[in-house]
Scaffold this motif. Structure first.
Motif, PDB file in Angstrom:
ATOM      1  N   TYR A  36       0.828  -1.205  -0.115  1.00 30.33           N
ATOM      2  CA  TYR A  36      -0.030   0.150   0.150  1.00 30.33           C
ATOM      3  C   TYR A  36       1.003   0.767   0.052  1.00 30.33           C
ATOM      4  N   GLN A  37       0.387   1.930  -0.767  1.00 28.89           N
ATOM      5  CA  GLN A  37       1.240   3.235  -0.747  1.00 28.89           C
ATOM      6  C   GLN A  37       0.018   4.665  -0.033  1.00 28.89           C
ATOM      7  N   TYR A  38       0.487   4.804   0.266  1.00 23.58           N
ATOM      8  CA  TYR A  38      -0.615   6.744   0.427  1.00 23.58           C
ATOM      9  C   TYR A  38       0.357   8.359   1.065  1.00 23.58           C
ATOM     10  N   ASN A  39       0.236   8.732   0.883  1.00 24.14           N
ATOM     11  CA  ASN A  39       0.297  10.276   1.379  1.00 24.14           C
ATOM     12  C   ASN A  39      -0.899  11.325   2.287  1.00 24.14           C
ATOM     13  N   LEU A  40      -0.707  11.071   3.701  1.00 26.47           N
ATOM     14  CA  LEU A  40      -1.967  11.754   4.447  1.00 26.47           C
ATOM     15  C   LEU A  40      -1.100  13.553   4.785  1.00 26.47           C
ATOM     16  N   VAL A  41       0.152  13.583   3.832  1.00 25.53           N
ATOM     17  CA  VAL A  41      -0.015  14.562   4.300  1.00 25.53           C
ATOM     18  C   VAL A  41       0.612  15.985   3.266  1.00 25.53           C
ATOM     19  N   PRO A  42      -1.134  17.044   3.595  1.00 20.47           N
ATOM     20  CA  PRO A  42      -0.790  18.307   2.303  1.00 20.47           C
ATOM     21  C   PRO A  42       0.284  18.307   2.297  1.00 20.47           C
TER      22      PRO A  42
END
Length: 152
Positions: A42-48
């Motif tokens: 899984y790849q994700y970015n939650l930091v705006p």
């Protein structure tokens, strides 16, 4: 014309709806099918702004293609959304309801990419896609919607 401008006649709305469906099919292909294979992790970015800032301030780290695709592609590809949503759905002609619907749709796309592992969840994609939809919305508000009000 009478109460409806030619832009809001049944045949024009049918054409716009067909174009919107074609857009949905093309975007579905781009986002979930074309050159996409499910990844292992899984790849994700939650930091705006975590992926946007390097693209803006460290441009030399990226190829021109990657830079244009990630910044402008994420904006330009969603301009039609900002035109078709308010054109087809009267309730979305005001900015806040429009923005809410757009963010929900984009969040659904990002979640689907995360679950199916054919992309990555990136809050920055939602930000850039929303900017693109806003550009389309401004075009709708300035060009298409005023014509309806002035021809009554």
């Amino acid at each position: 014309m009478n109460e409806r401008s030619w832009l809001h006649t049944r045949w024009m709305l049918t054409i716009v709806a067909c174009m919107a469906w074609l857009y949905v099919l093309i975007m579905g292909n781009l986002l979930f099918v074309s050159e996409r294979t499910p990844g292992v992790n899984y790849q994700y970015n939650l930091v705006p702004l975590e992926t946007i800032k390097p693209l803006l301030f460290e441009k030399n780290r990226y190829s021109t293609e990657a830079w244009v695709k990630n910044l402008f592609g994420n904006i330009v590809l969603f301009i039609p959304l900002g035109i078709w949503i308010p054109w087809l759905f009267r309730r979305c002609r005001r900015f806040l309801p429009f923005t809410g619907i757009v963010i929900l749709l984009l969040f659904a796309v990002e979640i689907t990419q995360l679950i199916t592992r054919v992309g990555s969840f990136d809050v920055d994609d939602i930000i850039l896609n929303t900017v693109g939809a806003w550009i389309g919305y401004v075009g709708f508000a300035l060009i298409i919607y005023p014509q309806r009000r002035t021809r009554k």
